[in-house]
Design an enzyme around this catalytic site. Structure first.
Site, PDB file in Angstrom:
ATOM      1  N   LYS A 196      29.358  36.495   0.611  1.00  0.00           N
ATOM      2  CA  LYS A 196      30.393  37.530   0.484  1.00  0.00           C
ATOM      3  C   LYS A 196      31.657  36.837  -0.012  1.00  0.00           C
ATOM      4  CE  LYS A 196      31.757  41.816   1.123  1.00  0.00           C
ATOM      5  NZ  LYS A 196      31.307  42.908   0.248  1.00  0.00           N
ATOM      6  N   ASP A 252      19.699  37.216   8.922  1.00  0.00           N
ATOM      7  CA  ASP A 252      19.102  37.981  10.018  1.00  0.00           C
ATOM      8  C   ASP A 252      18.809  39.400   9.525  1.00  0.00           C
ATOM      9  OD1 ASP A 252      18.296  38.786  12.493  1.00  0.00           O
ATOM     10  OD2 ASP A 252      20.221  38.527  13.488  1.00  0.00           O
TER      11      ASP A 252
END
Ligand code: NAD
Length: 365
Positions: A196, A252
């Site tokens: 990000k 995850d």
């Protein structure tokens, strides 16, 4: 004549369906050992609920010691209703975290491969998922799950503030990056790094280091995506991905999303690797207490974990391919456990699936 290679394998059957699926995996390993001149010395150790019952601890010291002295660790699953209400330190899951920490497992590899036989099990359309074969490489011991400071703190106003910190050092990024480039090399040679970096400084460092590493892997084609776009692309056009590398939190989420493209939890293996020393190979699913002891479990994720152990833990790619091929063959033959059953197929239990797998292994002689 080839000399026999000997490997010491620690088996952690754990709880619930664990012992049933482990039995199938061991019989496959024994057979493949005969076929490829590999000798496996098995030692069984306790982890999870069964370890709590026997010793009071979810990962007894002697279990960790046995794992540390082996070439690879094959784990089935841990947990169950019986241990759900224990304090956190005595919960079965704490044993898993202890195992990861004790073996320094910082890289988690999770494939999401669509098998032609099970395409209807995906929630996405056939034309979207057909041919999907993705490996998600997730950083496992750093990032926001471990960064400091963390906790819930009282402000002067009396209001509480919760804090977690996403942090990566250059060396942490480099070591997961190297695993990812090496993994991509063993596959189609394409690596997509997910971050990000448009918002997070830690992600900018991540992107810079992965880009710098690429100069040492000129045979691997590197691309970058922001995590929001990666999530979108995974469900829009998943075939574009070969290997994905990302941090702990993003990994995850994305590895679960990628897994669900395949639609069948009983088919998904995983590998967790450290810098050196043994890796841990295990199915993605849990201990399925609802079907434990009833010969209903699908052992194929465990068997595919054996294939990952052979490929990524013991560097035996030919034996690994043969195990994977045997799984495809039993599906070709129409055998299905309840979780992947569809019309006009042959229903089998866990044990019988193991027996037909052994027959399938003979097919290639
Ligand atoms: P689960 O994966 O055990 O089961 C979810 C559902 O999928 C159940 O209906 C189960 O019957 C089915 N299923 C799972 N594996 C299957 C297989 N091989 N064949 C056929 N069906 C299968 O997840 P859960 O129910 O959320 O958790 C049960 C226990 O497992 C809990 O104690 C949980 O903490 C633990 N758990 C352990 C691990 C691990 O060992 N790594 C991972 C997840 C959950």
């Amino acid at each position: 004549m080839n000399t026999t290679r000997t490997y010491r394998i620690t088996l952690l059957p754990g709880d619930g369906i664990g012992p049933e699926i482990m039995q199938v995996a061991v019989s496959v390993l024994q057979r493949i050992g005969q076929q490829y001149n590999l000798q496996f010395e098995f030692q069984e150790a306790l982890i999870g609920g069964i370890a709590i019952d026997a010793t009071g601890e979810p990962l007894p010291g002697e279990s960790l010691a046995a794992c540390l002295q082996s070439d690879a660790v094959l784990l089935a699953a841990i947990g169950g209703y019986k241990w759900d209400d224990l304090p956190r330190a005595q919960r079965p899951e704490t044993g898993l975290l202890g195992l990861r920490a004790g073996l320094g497992l910082f890289a988690n590899l999770r494939p999401a491969t669509i098998l032609p036989h099970l395409i209807e099990a995906s929630s996405l359309k056939r034309e979207v998922v057909e041919g999907v074969d993705i490996m998600v490489v997730r950083e496992l011991t750093g990032g926001i799950y471990f960064g400091q400071p963390k906790g819930v703190f009282a402000l002067e106003t009396g209001e509480k503030r919760g804090v977690n910190t996403m942090a990566y050092t250059e060396s942490e990024i480099d070591r997961i990056g190297r695993v990812a480039f090496e993994t991509a090399r063993k596959r189609q040679g394409r690596l997509c790094s997910v971050d990000k970096a448009n918002v997070l400084d830690v992600s900018q460092l991540w992107r810079d280091r992965i880009t710098a590493l690429a100069t040492s892997y000129s045979d691997v084609e590197l691309s970058h995506l922001y995590v929001d776009n990666a999530a979108m692309q995974l469900v829009r056009w998943p075939r574009q991905f070969d290997t994905i590398v990302t941090g702990n939190l993003f990994g995850d989420i994305l590895s679960d999303a990628a897994a669900m493209l395949t639609g069948s939890i009983g088919m998904l293996p995983s590998a967790s690797l450290g810098e050196s020393g043994p890796g841990v190979f295990e199915p993605v699913h849990g201990s399925a207490p609802d079907i434990a002891g009833q010969d209903k479990a699908n052992p194929l994720a465990q068997v595919l974990s054996v294939a990952m152990m052979l490929r990524y833990g013991l560097d035996q790619p030919e034996a690994a391919s043969r195990v994977e091929q045997s799984v495809l063959t039993v599906l070709d033959w129409g055998y299905r456990t309840g979780d992947i059953m569809s019309e006009a197929m042959k229903p089998v239990g866990c044990q019988e699936m193991g027996e037909v797998l052994l027959k399938a292994l003979e097919e290639f002689n």
